[in-house]
Design a protein around this motif. Structure first.
Motif, short mmCIF file in Angstrom:
data_model
loop_
_atom_site.label_atom_id
_atom_site.label_comp_id
_atom_site.label_asym_id
_atom_site.label_seq_id
_atom_site.Cartn_x
_atom_site.Cartn_y
_atom_site.Cartn_z
N PRO A 295 -32.90 36.96 -21.34
CA PRO A 295 -32.29 38.28 -21.20
C PRO A 295 -33.32 39.39 -21.31
CG PRO A 295 -31.12 36.93 -22.82
CD PRO A 295 -32.40 36.22 -22.50
N CYS A 296 -33.02 40.54 -20.68
CA CYS A 296 -33.96 41.65 -20.68
C CYS A 296 -34.26 42.14 -22.10
CB CYS A 296 -33.42 42.81 -19.84
SG CYS A 296 -33.64 42.56 -18.07
N TRP A 297 -33.23 42.18 -22.95
CA TRP A 297 -33.45 42.72 -24.30
C TRP A 297 -34.42 41.84 -25.09
CZ3 TRP A 297 -32.59 39.92 -28.68
CH2 TRP A 297 -31.76 38.81 -28.59
N LEU A 298 -34.32 40.51 -24.88
CA LEU A 298 -35.21 39.60 -25.59
C LEU A 298 -36.64 39.71 -25.06
CD1 LEU A 298 -35.60 37.38 -27.66
CD2 LEU A 298 -34.90 35.70 -25.93
N ALA A 299 -36.76 39.80 -23.73
CA ALA A 299 -38.08 39.98 -23.12
C ALA A 299 -38.70 41.28 -23.60
CB ALA A 299 -37.98 39.96 -21.60
N GLY A 300 -37.89 42.35 -23.64
CA GLY A 300 -38.39 43.65 -24.09
C GLY A 300 -38.84 43.63 -25.54
N ALA A 301 -38.04 42.96 -26.39
CA ALA A 301 -38.40 42.88 -27.81
C ALA A 301 -39.70 42.10 -28.00
CB ALA A 301 -37.27 42.22 -28.59
N PHE A 302 -39.85 41.02 -27.23
CA PHE A 302 -41.06 40.20 -27.36
C PHE A 302 -42.30 40.97 -26.95
CE2 PHE A 302 -44.13 37.34 -25.32
CZ PHE A 302 -44.47 36.55 -26.40
N VAL A 303 -42.26 41.60 -25.78
CA VAL A 303 -43.46 42.29 -25.30
C VAL A 303 -43.76 43.52 -26.14
CG1 VAL A 303 -43.12 41.44 -22.95
CG2 VAL A 303 -42.23 43.68 -23.56
N THR A 304 -42.73 44.14 -26.70
CA THR A 304 -42.96 45.27 -27.60
C THR A 304 -43.69 44.81 -28.86
OG1 THR A 304 -40.99 46.44 -26.81
CG2 THR A 304 -41.86 47.10 -28.96
N LEU A 305 -43.27 43.67 -29.39
CA LEU A 305 -43.92 43.11 -30.56
C LEU A 305 -45.38 42.75 -30.25
CD1 LEU A 305 -43.72 42.03 -33.46
CD2 LEU A 305 -42.95 39.85 -32.51
N VAL A 306 -45.61 42.13 -29.10
CA VAL A 306 -46.97 41.75 -28.72
C VAL A 306 -47.83 42.99 -28.51
CG1 VAL A 306 -48.38 40.68 -26.92
CG2 VAL A 306 -46.31 39.55 -27.71
N GLY A 307 -47.29 43.99 -27.81
CA GLY A 307 -48.04 45.22 -27.57
C GLY A 307 -48.40 45.93 -28.86
N THR A 308 -47.46 45.98 -29.79
CA THR A 308 -47.71 46.63 -31.07
C THR A 308 -48.77 45.88 -31.87
OG1 THR A 308 -45.42 47.43 -31.13
CG2 THR A 308 -46.63 47.42 -33.21
N ALA A 309 -48.68 44.54 -31.85
CA ALA A 309 -49.65 43.72 -32.57
C ALA A 309 -51.05 43.88 -31.99
CB ALA A 309 -49.22 42.25 -32.53
N VAL A 310 -51.15 43.92 -30.65
CA VAL A 310 -52.45 44.10 -30.00
C VAL A 310 -53.03 45.47 -30.35
CG1 VAL A 310 -53.58 44.41 -27.77
CG2 VAL A 310 -52.01 42.49 -28.12
N PHE A 311 -52.18 46.49 -30.35
CA PHE A 311 -52.64 47.84 -30.67
C PHE A 311 -53.17 47.89 -32.11
CE2 PHE A 311 -51.96 52.08 -32.43
CZ PHE A 311 -52.58 52.88 -31.48
N ALA A 312 -52.39 47.31 -33.05
CA ALA A 312 -52.79 47.33 -34.45
C ALA A 312 -54.09 46.55 -34.67
CB ALA A 312 -51.68 46.75 -35.32
N ALA A 313 -54.21 45.39 -34.03
CA ALA A 313 -55.42 44.58 -34.18
C ALA A 313 -56.63 45.30 -33.60
CB ALA A 313 -55.23 43.23 -33.50
N SER A 314 -56.46 45.94 -32.45
CA SER A 314 -57.57 46.66 -31.82
C SER A 314 -58.01 47.84 -32.68
CB SER A 314 -57.15 47.17 -30.43
OG SER A 314 -56.83 46.09 -29.59
N GLU A 315 -57.07 48.53 -33.28
CA GLU A 315 -57.40 49.65 -34.14
C GLU A 315 -58.18 49.18 -35.37
OE1 GLU A 315 -56.33 53.37 -33.97
OE2 GLU A 315 -56.87 52.46 -32.07
#
Length: 233
Positions: A168-188
């Motif tokens: 479902p779109c909501w699950l895909a959105g939640a997953f990629v949001t989590l990944v994007g946030t984690a990548v941003f935090a790790a890069s910072e």
């Protein structure tokens, strides 16, 4: 006259940018369709089909092998006529969809032509059980539901994820949001450590480097999330 020349020059400069954007769009869409077909093929190979006759099993296996070859070739229909996300038996560029390809490989051009005459955007699951296409699908060891899953939808432009796939779109959105946030935090975090090591005694340069990395991360992290979103069938 000068204004006209400037407008023409601007249009010419825009053409490479538009072509590049369309090229990226097509590649992302091809990734989504290829992943959809890969997951579909895996699910169909793993499905129980003990109820099938030996002939139906052989036909089923043959069509799944053809589906593999179709997916690997990576030539998918292009939608240039419908603004909605729809199935396309044959695209605007003449390329058959996965299900139409299986019919053509089996020598049933008449089925493809009949669907195109009736409705080229038809969804297989909406056809009556006595429709010739549905009867052909079942005679070849597939169910109408499986055939519908083989039949992905094609957007006019890039539209990420889908409400009709297994994710479902909501699950895909939640997953990629989590990944994007984690990548941003790790890069910072990594950026902060590197800036501190390179400029241990210069606070101004440290802040400048961190600011630059933050701006870069604000662009790259959402981009990564969008690419991941495109991978969901």
């Amino acid at each position: 006259m000068s204004s006209t020349r400037n407008d023409v020059s601007a249009d010419r400069r825009c053409i490479p940018a538009v072509d590049t954007a369309n090229g990226v769009r097509r590649r992302l869409n091809a990734i989504r369709i290829r992943e959809h077909l890969r997951r579909t093929e895996t699910a169909l190979r793993d499905a129980e089909h003990d109820h099938l006759t030996p002939l139906q099993r052989r036909r089923r296996e043959r069509h799944l092998n053809r589906l593999t070859a179709y997916r690997r070739r990576g030539e998918f229909p292009t939608n240039r006529s419908d603004h909605e996300r729809v199935p396309l038996f044959v695209g605007s560029d003449g390329t058959p969809c996965a299900l139409a390809h299986l019919m053509l490989e089996a020598g049933h051009e008449n089925f493809v032509e009949s669907v195109l005459a009736e409705d080229p955007t038809v969804r297989i699951e909406t056809l009556p059980d006595d429709h010739p296409v549905v009867e052909w699908v079942e005679a070849n060891g597939l169910t109408k539901t499986e055939a519908a899953r083989i039949q992905p939808t094609y957007p006019e432009g890039v539209q990420f994820a889908t409400t009709c796939g297994p994710v479902p779109c909501w699950l895909a959105g939640a997953f990629v949001t989590l990944v994007g946030t984690a990548v941003f935090a790790a890069s910072e975090s990594v950026g902060y450590r590197l800036a501190s090591e390179v400029f241990p005694d210069n606070a101004l340069k440290r802040k400048g480097v961190l600011g630059y990395l933050t701006v870069l991360n604000l662009f790259l992290a959402p981009l990564l999330a969008l690419v991941l979103f495109a991978l969901f069938p």
